[in-house]
Design an enzyme around this catalytic site. Structure first.
Site, PDB file in Angstrom:
ATOM      1  CG  ASP A   1      -8.901  -3.554  -4.610  1.00 29.85           C
ATOM      2  OD1 ASP A   1      -8.275  -3.004  -3.692  1.00 29.85           O
ATOM      3  OD2 ASP A   1      -9.737  -4.453  -4.417  1.00 29.85           O
TER       4      ASP A   1
ATOM      5  NE  ARG B   1      -8.102   5.288   1.870  1.00 33.89           N
ATOM      6  CZ  ARG B   1      -9.064   4.547   2.406  1.00 33.89           C
ATOM      7  NH1 ARG B   1     -10.258   5.079   2.608  1.00 33.89           N
ATOM      8  NH2 ARG B   1      -8.841   3.300   2.762  1.00 33.89           N
TER       9      ARG B   1
ATOM     10  NE  ARG C   1      -4.163  -1.543  -0.057  1.00 32.00           N
ATOM     11  CZ  ARG C   1      -5.337  -1.647   0.553  1.00 32.00           C
ATOM     12  NH1 ARG C   1      -5.713  -0.776   1.440  1.00 32.00           N
ATOM     13  NH2 ARG C   1      -6.144  -2.623   0.243  1.00 32.00           N
TER      14      ARG C   1
HETATM   15  O1  1CP Z   1       0.122   0.495  -3.316  1.00 29.95           O
HETATM   16  C1  1CP Z   1      -0.417  -0.632  -3.387  1.00 29.95           C
HETATM   17  O2  1CP Z   1      -0.233  -1.520  -2.564  1.00 29.95           O
HETATM   18  C2  1CP Z   1      -1.183  -0.932  -4.663  1.00 29.95           C
HETATM   19  C3  1CP Z   1      -2.565  -0.993  -4.689  1.00 29.95           C
HETATM   20  C4  1CP Z   1      -3.470  -1.939  -3.910  1.00 29.95           C
HETATM   21  C5  1CP Z   1      -3.323  -3.298  -3.577  1.00 29.95           C
HETATM   22  C6  1CP Z   1      -2.123  -4.187  -3.759  1.00 29.95           C
HETATM   23  C7  1CP Z   1      -4.765  -1.549  -3.487  1.00 29.95           C
HETATM   24  C8  1CP Z   1      -5.321  -0.192  -3.633  1.00 29.95           C
HETATM   25  N1  1CP Z   1      -5.409  -2.653  -2.986  1.00 29.95           N
HETATM   26  C9  1CP Z   1      -4.563  -3.733  -3.012  1.00 29.95           C
HETATM   27  C10 1CP Z   1      -4.863  -5.105  -2.612  1.00 29.95           C
HETATM   28  C11 1CP Z   1      -6.026  -5.399  -1.731  1.00 29.95           C
HETATM   29  N2  1CP Z   1      -7.300  -4.889  -1.810  1.00 29.95           N
HETATM   30  C12 1CP Z   1      -6.013  -6.384  -0.727  1.00 29.95           C
HETATM   31  C13 1CP Z   1      -4.831  -7.251  -0.393  1.00 29.95           C
HETATM   32  C14 1CP Z   1      -3.783  -6.530   0.370  1.00 29.95           C
HETATM   33  C15 1CP Z   1      -4.141  -6.097   1.757  1.00 29.95           C
HETATM   34  O3  1CP Z   1      -4.387  -6.990   2.587  1.00 29.95           O
HETATM   35  O4  1CP Z   1      -4.150  -4.885   2.002  1.00 29.95           O
HETATM   36  C16 1CP Z   1      -7.301  -6.430  -0.143  1.00 29.95           C
HETATM   37  C17 1CP Z   1      -7.758  -7.319   0.993  1.00 29.95           C
HETATM   38  C18 1CP Z   1      -8.105  -5.474  -0.847  1.00 29.95           C
HETATM   39  C19 1CP Z   1      -9.565  -5.218  -0.642  1.00 29.95           C
HETATM   40  C20 1CP Z   1      -9.854  -3.785  -0.392  1.00 29.95           C
HETATM   41  N3  1CP Z   1      -9.637  -2.777  -1.295  1.00 29.95           N
HETATM   42  C21 1CP Z   1     -10.361  -3.178   0.791  1.00 29.95           C
HETATM   43  C22 1CP Z   1     -10.848  -3.915   2.005  1.00 29.95           C
HETATM   44  C23 1CP Z   1      -9.820  -4.249   3.016  1.00 29.95           C
HETATM   45  C24 1CP Z   1     -10.475  -4.999   4.168  1.00 29.95           C
HETATM   46  O5  1CP Z   1     -10.019  -4.755   5.290  1.00 29.95           O
HETATM   47  O6  1CP Z   1     -11.403  -5.805   3.964  1.00 29.95           O
HETATM   48  C25 1CP Z   1     -10.423  -1.789   0.570  1.00 29.95           C
HETATM   49  C26 1CP Z   1     -10.887  -0.726   1.521  1.00 29.95           C
HETATM   50  C27 1CP Z   1      -9.957  -1.568  -0.750  1.00 29.95           C
HETATM   51  C28 1CP Z   1      -9.871  -0.257  -1.463  1.00 29.95           C
HETATM   52  C29 1CP Z   1      -8.499   0.198  -1.813  1.00 29.95           C
HETATM   53  N4  1CP Z   1      -7.623  -0.534  -2.601  1.00 29.95           N
HETATM   54  C30 1CP Z   1      -6.470   0.190  -2.797  1.00 29.95           C
HETATM   55  C31 1CP Z   1      -6.633   1.434  -2.102  1.00 29.95           C
HETATM   56  C32 1CP Z   1      -5.616   2.547  -2.075  1.00 29.95           C
HETATM   57  C33 1CP Z   1      -7.897   1.435  -1.489  1.00 29.95           C
HETATM   58  C34 1CP Z   1      -8.516   2.555  -0.682  1.00 29.95           C
HETATM   59  C35 1CP Z   1      -9.696   3.113  -1.374  1.00 29.95           C
HETATM   60  C36 1CP Z   1      -9.678   4.555  -1.796  1.00 29.95           C
HETATM   61  O7  1CP Z   1      -8.670   5.198  -2.107  1.00 29.95           O
HETATM   62  O8  1CP Z   1     -10.788   5.084  -1.822  1.00 29.95           O
END
Ligand code: 1CP
Length: 345
Positions: free
Chosen positions: A73, A27, A23
């Site tokens: 994502d 944000r 990540r």
């Molecule tokens: O910089 C990076 O890492 C690249 C982008 C990235 C990656 C690798 C994002 C952007 N998401 C992910 C993978 C991801 N998405 C995972 C696996 C990694 C982890 O455990 O963090 C998971 C579980 C998700 C699902 C997801 N996407 C959630 C839910 C998390 C949960 O606790 O259930 C959420 C809130 C997102 C949205 C998201 N994805 C990425 C960002 C920056 C965001 C935030 C949303 C926004 O900016 O509005």
């Protein structure tokens, strides 16, 4: 051109460990929030290649990590198979949950490459902008973790819905995992064709799987993806990140055929160095709370990780994603410590 990150994944120990942060785009960065505000929602940002590529590059410009990770994502896969996926501001992802066999059979992996074409364009644009010494990582979720969102309809604390569904509908759940294996393998191969030089498979919720189902729900689906990708591109290293699986790590590494493993912060540095690093290169594992806190406590914890693991094949990373309240200055300080580390000292 040497690439410290790809060298480490190939089992080499360099002058200093390479680093990137899960990540690292997101944000906590004001420049991310600015582009995010211009997009028409989170998925729109993922599907707008010039913006998604800029977001991919932002953390590299700010702190010169050794690898960039594609901005996308894990939930674009269910979306591309036809499930309704929405990202609601402040509450996370919302999906129309898969409940019946009919819901399951409506999923269509046939058009995913077409639908995800903007993601592959993002990979091309980002790769074209990156210097040679910075690698580009592609990624996907692992079938189990993606299935939790598809069946629960969003994030969950207890995984009761997905687990009871999987247990009472074993055949259907196996079909669901098959669909995810097939679509994820196609998706990752296309990321490689577009320019991804390494892959990470996120199994964020692997710890929720009962030991008796770990082979069927975690190891086997991941192994099938790894072998399909390897058949297509044997030279591209694959990092597996199955969070919270502790003592099952050796079985996970050997059973899936991954090239390197991401470690969460439940793994002690002694276990990481003595039990895991002899099996394969390791990536991790500073708890994101230390980065959020910063200061002397962070510096001590970072030094402990570097001392324990930089003598072998190692990629410095966090144990999970950067917390969105993290001051960017803490991340810059962390990057500076790793960049100044001398592995031979
Ligand atoms: O910089 C990076 O890492 C690249 C982008 C990235 C990656 C690798 C994002 C952007 N998401 C992910 C993978 C991801 N998405 C995972 C696996 C990694 C982890 O455990 O963090 C998971 C579980 C998700 C699902 C997801 N996407 C959630 C839910 C998390 C949960 O606790 O259930 C959420 C809130 C997102 C949205 C998201 N994805 C990425 C960002 C920056 C965001 C935030 C949303 C926004 O900016 O509005």
């Amino acid at each position: 051109m040497t690439n410290l990150f790809l060298d480490a994944l190939a089992g080499k120990t360099g002058s200093r460990p390479p680093f990137w942060f899960m990540r690292q785009a997101g944000r906590y960065l004001p420049e991310y929030r600015e582009i995010r505000a211009q997009a028409n929602g989170f998925l729109d940002l993922c599907y707008t290649p010039d913006r998604a590529a800029r977001v991919t590059l932002q953390p590299i410009e700010r702190f010169q990590a050794d690898a960039a990770i594609l901005f996308s994502d894990i939930l674009v896969i269910p979306h591309a198979m036809g499930q309704t996926v929405d990202f609601v501001e402040g509450t996370g992802p919302k999906l129309d949950p898969i409940q019946t066999t009919q819901d399951l059979l409506a999923l269509d992996p046939g058009k995913i490459l077409e639908k995800l074409a903007p993601v592959f364009e993002t990979v091309r644009l980002a790769r074209a902008e990156l210097p040679d010494e910075v690698a580009l990582i592609g990624f996907s979720g692992a079938p189990w973790t993606v299935a939790t969102y598809m069946i629960e309809g969003g994030s969950t604390r207890d995984f009761n819905t997905v687990k009871s569904w999987a247990i009472s509908n074993r055949q259907e759940f196996a079909i669901m995992l098959d669909l995810l294996v097939e679509s994820t393998a196609m998706y990752l191969k296309a990321q490689i064709d577009a320019g991804a030089q390494a892959l990470q498979i996120f199994d964020t919720w692997a710890s929720a799987v009962p030991a008796s189902d770990f082979g069927d729900w975690v190891i086997n689906p991941t192994a099938r993806i790894v072998s399909a990708v390897k058949e297509h591109a044997p030279e591209v290293p694959i990092i597996g990140f199955a969070r919270g699986i502790g003592s099952r790590l050796p079985d996970y590494i050997r059973g899936t055929g991954i090239d390197a493993v991401g470690l969460d912060s439940s793994i002690s540095l002694v276990e990481a160095a003595n039990d895991i690093q002899p099996i394969c290169p390791v990536q991790g594992n500073l708890d994101p709370a230390y980065l959020l806190s910063g200061g002397a406590e962070m510096e001590r914890a970072v030094t402990d990780v570097l001392e324990a693991l930089s003598g072998g094949p190692f990629v410095f990373n966090l144990a999970h994603g950067i917390n969105k309240e993290t001051p960017p200055a803490h991340v810059e300080r962390l990057a500076e410590i790793v960049k100044n580390w001398d592995s031979s000292a």
